[in-house]
Scaffold this motif. Sequence first.
Motif: not given
Length: 371
Positions: A220-230
């Motif tokens: 999935q794309a987490a858009d380079w973002d830490t919080q979204k990846a978490n």
Amino acid sequence: MSFIKDFIEKETLNRRNFLLASAFGITGAAAASIVGAGRAHAAGAIEDPTIAWSYRDRTNPYWNSIVSGGESFVESLGKPKSALVHLINEGSSEKSLADVKALLGKTDGKLALAIDANDSPNARPVVEAVVAKGAFVSTIWNKTDDLHPWDFGDNYVSHMSWSDIGPAEQTATILLKAMGGKGAIVGLGGIASNNPAIERRTGLDNALKNFPDVKLLDYQAADWDTQKANSIMSSYLTRFGDEITGVFCANDTMAYGVLEALRAEGLAGQIPVVAYDGNAQAVDLILAGELLATVSTNPHWGGGITAALAYYAATGAFKPSDEPHEHREFNGPTVLITKADAEEFKKKYIDATPTYDWKDFWGPSAGPITY
């Protein structure tokens, strides 16, 4: 590892002239000259151009390194760091273009711009706006394959990207070998339209072809973002549980969010994770045994040299159209980092900042971009 928690908590350009030019069979530099007729500065005509960097967000360690390189270049001119104008797009292509247009108006085109256009389609309107004002621009990372600096005379100076497929395949291979060549992985990617996101996913897919006993559960794309990846990693753990035996992250900042989710379940260091960018925190995580590998793209040099190319073209120190194509579209350097060489990398690139000759435009580069 508290920095990871802190990280988590913490008018469209009128293209009528171009379309008209295309209708009459005029393309490339000729089309650009129609739009910029009477406005373009001759090479060498801008005595003291404003220098600007347009980027996503300085709280991201990668972009902080990029901009630090830009500041180092500005200081090499005898100017203070504050002389560099920051255009922070916050991940918005619309804001990126609007900010560039506003600065072009404010400076009347006396501008040397370094920019990541945020996504590939946005690069063309940015370049067209710059060319129309007779300013100078160098881009990194994101552009479409049909957009080339040599089609815009001297004002579109250069484009630098990084050949991510090979290095991403290397990190993925390290991950899959660490799993014993079997099991199941999940993946987290960048913004879908970003060139690096596409290439790093391709690298993973290439590696998976050599490991038929490894299953990709989801990507999935987490858009380079830490919080979204978490958040995504937490949902992966809920959905797949013990099935997950490895994690592929397309950049370091997403890996920080992944590792925080793993820590919450007591799994940090037990499930191998690979990433990309070579940020200082990622190198520390490799040394601590929580991250398996990452790749550095030397963002400090990339940020400085991109600004330098735009500036020296604007002042007439060199004429971009006299340069071969490989000097106008080229790859930046990459360095694979594992636990075996993390300490050495840390001493050379993190604990100390290498000095660079900002007039050696292509020294550390890694050859022409191929399509």
